[in-house]
Enzyme design. Structure first.
Site, short mmCIF file in Angstrom:
data_model
loop_
_atom_site.label_atom_id
_atom_site.label_comp_id
_atom_site.label_asym_id
_atom_site.label_seq_id
_atom_site.Cartn_x
_atom_site.Cartn_y
_atom_site.Cartn_z
N CYS A 81 0.86 -1.18 0.00
CA CYS A 81 0.00 0.00 0.00
C CYS A 81 0.90 1.23 0.00
CB CYS A 81 -0.85 -0.05 1.27
SG CYS A 81 -1.83 1.41 1.59
N CYS A 183 -1.32 4.10 -6.24
CA CYS A 183 -2.16 3.49 -5.20
C CYS A 183 -2.47 2.10 -5.72
CB CYS A 183 -3.45 4.29 -5.02
SG CYS A 183 -4.73 3.41 -4.07
N1 DGL Z 1 -4.09 0.74 -1.68
C1 DGL Z 1 -3.61 1.84 -0.96
C2 DGL Z 1 -2.48 2.58 -1.64
O1 DGL Z 1 -1.72 1.96 -2.35
C3 DGL Z 1 -4.55 2.71 -0.19
C4 DGL Z 1 -5.89 3.05 -0.70
C5 DGL Z 1 -6.69 3.61 0.45
O2 DGL Z 1 -6.96 2.84 1.38
O3 DGL Z 1 -7.01 4.79 0.40
O4 DGL Z 1 -2.29 3.75 -1.46
#
Ligand code: DGL
Length: 269
Positions: A81, A183
């Site tokens: 993430c 993201c």
């Molecule tokens: N999947 C996450 C990222 O790579 C976060 C998305 C979220 O929870 O806002 O930033």
């Protein structure tokens, strides 16, 4: 002790964490490269998205996630993430007894492709983090960022009905010749976002998976450089076909959304 129990105790896992489904495409890439490894995936889907939350809260959730993962013997951790990496990776590395790899927007490969205007799509928390500012500073002035307020939530909610996501409601019409998907949730809409902007997209999955594979193969000691995602790590073999049994046994899913996450993961093969 029962033989299976003993096998479980000596087996070491690679723990993956994301706010929800986002990290699953990275997990799939890693399983393809390391079918012999065992993984644990924890998505905090009930509290996703993280991207608009205060940094203090994100950090707290990441620490809670890794504390749950740490109930298993881990040889390494992956913060799958960008948001959690930007906010919590450094602090987490100080406190856990295993190496931790993070993900960050694949800006460098986009720039090296010769693109003049690189649009980074990432969450508000990522874009406003000092880590992201430092990344952009290292990459010169051809990079600009936009943080779609509700896109990660829409993807989390419509993962099985992506046709219901109208990108015109989430993304601005901007002129660019490369888009970085900063993201991990956005990677699920890679094709749609490329079509929306009419240019190539870049994400950190391949580079991160290669890096993880080379670190694991090198022995992944605490001293190993498990720090930054490296979008140019050496190539490792990728397994194009994995049999169903290997696939099913390679990942343990934790958390209240474990069934959803498993279903999404299996749909990636
Ligand atoms: N999947 C996450 C990222 O790579 C976060 C998305 C979220 O929870 O806002 O930033």
């Amino acid at each position: 002790m029962h033989a299976n129990r003993r096998a479980f105790c000596t087996q070491k896992y690679i723990g993956f964490f994301d706010s929800g489904i986002g990290g699953l495409t990275l997990l799939a890439e890693c399983v393809r490269r390391m079918p012999e490894e065992r993984f644990i995936y924890l998505g905090d889907n009930d509290r996703a998205p993280y991207g608009n939350r205060p940094q203090r809260e994100i950090k707290e959730f990441v620490f809670q996630g890794f504390s749950l993962l740490s109930a298993y013997p881990l040889k390494g951790g992956v913060i799958a993430c960008n948001t959690a990496t930007a906010v919590a990776a450094e602090a987490l590395r100080e406190t856990v007894p295993f190496p931790v790899l993070g993900v960050e927007p694949a800006v460098r490969p986009a720039l090296l492709s010769g693109a003049e205007r690189v649009l980074v799509l990432a969450t508000r928390a990522t874009v406003s983090s000092p880590r992201f500012a430092a990344l952009c500073a290292r990459c010169g002035g051809r990079v600009f960022a936009y943080a779609p307020e509700h896109l990660a939530r829409a993807i989390e909610e419509h993962i099985f009905t992506p046709e219901e996501i109208d990108l015109r409601r989430h993304l601005p019409r901007l002129r660019c010749d490369a888009v970085v998907l900063g993201c991990t949730h956005y990677i699920f809409l890679r094709r749609e976002i490329a079509a929306f902007y009419g240019c190539r997209t870049y994400d950190g999955n391949e580079g991160t998976a290669k890096r993880l594979a080379s670190v694991v193969r090198a022995g992944s000691g605490r001293g190993a450089d498990f720090g930054r995602a490296d979008h140019f790590a050496k190539n490792t073999n990728i397994c194009s076909k994995i049999d169903k049994k290997t696939l099913k046994n390679s990942v343990i899913f934790l958390g209240s959304a474990k069934n959803k996450n498993k279903k999404v993961f299996l749909s990636l093969f």
